[in-house]
Design a protein around this motif. Structure first.
Motif, PDB file in Angstrom:
ATOM      1  N   SER A 139     -12.117   9.006   5.698  1.00  0.00           N
ATOM      2  CA  SER A 139     -12.079   8.139   4.563  1.00  0.00           C
ATOM      3  C   SER A 139     -10.606   8.516   4.255  1.00  0.00           C
ATOM      4  O   SER A 139      -9.692   7.701   3.835  1.00  0.00           O
ATOM      5  N   ALA A 140     -10.471   9.906   3.925  1.00  0.00           N
ATOM      6  CA  ALA A 140      -9.350  10.412   3.345  1.00  0.00           C
ATOM      7  C   ALA A 140      -7.997   9.763   4.367  1.00  0.00           C
ATOM      8  O   ALA A 140      -6.935   9.751   3.877  1.00  0.00           O
ATOM      9  N   GLN A 141      -8.186   9.997   5.432  1.00  0.00           N
ATOM     10  CA  GLN A 141      -7.138   9.907   6.430  1.00  0.00           C
ATOM     11  C   GLN A 141      -6.506   8.365   6.242  1.00  0.00           C
ATOM     12  O   GLN A 141      -5.673   7.953   6.428  1.00  0.00           O
ATOM     13  N   ILE A 142      -7.611   7.243   6.361  1.00  0.00           N
ATOM     14  CA  ILE A 142      -7.406   6.165   6.090  1.00  0.00           C
ATOM     15  C   ILE A 142      -6.549   5.718   4.884  1.00  0.00           C
ATOM     16  O   ILE A 142      -5.624   4.911   4.911  1.00  0.00           O
ATOM     17  N   GLN A 143      -7.078   6.154   3.924  1.00  0.00           N
ATOM     18  CA  GLN A 143      -6.406   6.108   2.562  1.00  0.00           C
ATOM     19  C   GLN A 143      -5.121   6.698   2.537  1.00  0.00           C
ATOM     20  O   GLN A 143      -4.136   5.966   1.965  1.00  0.00           O
ATOM     21  N   ALA A 144      -4.671   7.848   3.231  1.00  0.00           N
ATOM     22  CA  ALA A 144      -3.453   8.302   3.207  1.00  0.00           C
ATOM     23  C   ALA A 144      -2.592   7.193   3.850  1.00  0.00           C
ATOM     24  O   ALA A 144      -1.191   7.333   3.705  1.00  0.00           O
ATOM     25  N   ALA A 145      -3.255   6.431   4.831  1.00  0.00           N
ATOM     26  CA  ALA A 145      -2.006   5.700   5.660  1.00  0.00           C
ATOM     27  C   ALA A 145      -2.130   4.445   5.189  1.00  0.00           C
ATOM     28  O   ALA A 145      -1.473   3.427   5.682  1.00  0.00           O
ATOM     29  N   ALA A 146      -2.674   4.083   3.798  1.00  0.00           N
ATOM     30  CA  ALA A 146      -2.873   2.662   3.357  1.00  0.00           C
ATOM     31  C   ALA A 146      -1.554   2.217   3.154  1.00  0.00           C
ATOM     32  O   ALA A 146      -1.194   1.100   3.446  1.00  0.00           O
ATOM     33  N   GLY A 147      -0.558   2.799   2.767  1.00  0.00           N
ATOM     34  CA  GLY A 147       1.004   2.142   2.645  1.00  0.00           C
ATOM     35  C   GLY A 147       1.409   2.050   3.657  1.00  0.00           C
ATOM     36  O   GLY A 147       2.141   0.755   3.710  1.00  0.00           O
ATOM     37  N   GLN A 148       1.313   2.509   4.839  1.00  0.00           N
ATOM     38  CA  GLN A 148       2.030   2.153   6.074  1.00  0.00           C
ATOM     39  C   GLN A 148       1.108   0.859   6.560  1.00  0.00           C
ATOM     40  O   GLN A 148       1.795  -0.099   7.173  1.00  0.00           O
ATOM     41  N   ILE A 149      -0.135   0.816   6.492  1.00  0.00           N
ATOM     42  CA  ILE A 149      -0.811  -0.215   6.847  1.00  0.00           C
ATOM     43  C   ILE A 149      -0.310  -1.546   5.992  1.00  0.00           C
ATOM     44  O   ILE A 149      -0.149  -2.795   6.560  1.00  0.00           O
ATOM     45  N   ALA A 150      -0.145  -1.571   4.846  1.00  0.00           N
ATOM     46  CA  ALA A 150       0.166  -2.583   3.708  1.00  0.00           C
ATOM     47  C   ALA A 150       1.539  -3.033   4.045  1.00  0.00           C
ATOM     48  O   ALA A 150       1.848  -4.122   4.125  1.00  0.00           O
TER      49      ALA A 150
END
Length: 302
Positions: free
Chosen positions: A119-130
């Motif tokens: 989950s931490a990995q997904i959250q770390a990529a949240a900005g790029q997903i957005a």
């Protein structure tokens, strides 16, 4: 340049070429053996990158030479690998592929580190997903992490593409944040219980997916072409007629090419499907997975 984020698997593909698939209990001899970079997610990322998209990858490999090789292979394609982590315990994923003389394959995968996304990995990529136009995922990684990533995309207005392979039951919550689902005909049957034999069964399948919560469906039908069903249209687009040598990365090429070409409002869907079909038709005429995926220049030449 369009930005695409792909959450997915990285595998070492070992291909055994055989005359025919063995019967239960039978031993057959391989004609040839090869190992290359693969994984459904990685293949789709390579296709998207080669066909003009800025591509970001979220994944996990083992702390081993195979993992380093797979990361380097993506970096050579210009793919952003900052969100690929190393798991200290699980080995890098592998896929064992049986390939017959007709170009058809059977594949057995070992998930390994692909199943260790956090989950931490997904959250770390949240900005790029957005800031992406599409988020693409498959089922060779944790569906819980796919759901978390799709929720981020949904909240930010980013379109999501789900390739439900290998097929298994899909949580309704994930389907509710899926904008486009892209199974092949076998995966579609496993998910809906409907075998695709004609136009009626295609329409029944589209209705089944709408009932599940997904309004946009693309089914890849091999030599029969591609069926698309949306909220206000449905169409069967014929396949390009080519002699298949190896179908291993055909579906992955299609999805990566589709994401690279498709507008986020789906306004050029027919054009994007035809583009993806053309890319896939080139891939199947070559041996291997990532090595078989064409560049944009190759598609424009054909």
């Amino acid at each position: 340049m369009k930005q695409i984020t792909i959450l997915g698997s990285l595998n070492i593909d070992t291909t055994l070429k055989i005359d025919r698939f063995p019967l239960p209990g039978e031993t057959v001899e391989a004609i040839n053996k090869s190992s290359t970079a693969g994984g459904k997610g990685a293949n789709q990322a390579v296709a998207a990158a080669r066909l003009g998209a800025k591509t970001i990858f979220i994944g996990c490999v083992g702390r081993d030479s195979s993992g380093e090789y797979l990361i380097e292979a993506l970096e050579e394609e210009g793919i952003d690998t900052a969100n690929i982590l190393h798991d200290e315990e699980a080995g890098t994923g592998t896929a064992n592929i049986l390939l017959d003389e007709a170009g058809q394959n059977s594949i057995v995968i070992y998930g390994g580190a692909n199943r260790k996304l956090t989950s931490a990995q997904i959250q770390a990529a949240a900005g790029q997903i957005a800031t992406s136009e599409f988020l693409v995922a498959q089922f060779e990684t944790s569906t819980a992490m796919t759901l978390e990533a799709f929720k981020i995309a949904h909240q930010k207005g980013v379109k999501t593409i789900l390739n439900p392979a290998p097929a298994h039951e899909i949580a309704p919550e994930l389907l509710r944040v899926t904008d486009l689902i892209v199974p092949n005909e076998i995966e579609s049957r496993l998910l809906t219980g409907i075998e695709i034999t004609n136009q009626t069964s295609m329409e029944q399948t589209a209705a089944a997916f709408r009932k599940m919560g997904v309004n946009n469906l693309i089914i890849t039908l091999g030599s029969r072409g591609v069926y698309y069903a949306g909220e206000d249209q449905s169409v069967l687009m014929p396949a390009f007629k080519v002699k298949a040598v190896d179908t291993t990365a055909a579906g992955d090429t299609f999805i990566g090419a589709l994401a690279a070409k498709l507008n986020s409002d789906f306004s050029n869907l027919a054009e994007a499907i035809k583009f993806a079909q053309k890319a896939s038709s080139i891939t199947v005429q070559r041996l291997g997975a990532q090595v078989a995926i064409p560049t944009l220049a190759e598609i424009e030449e054909n």
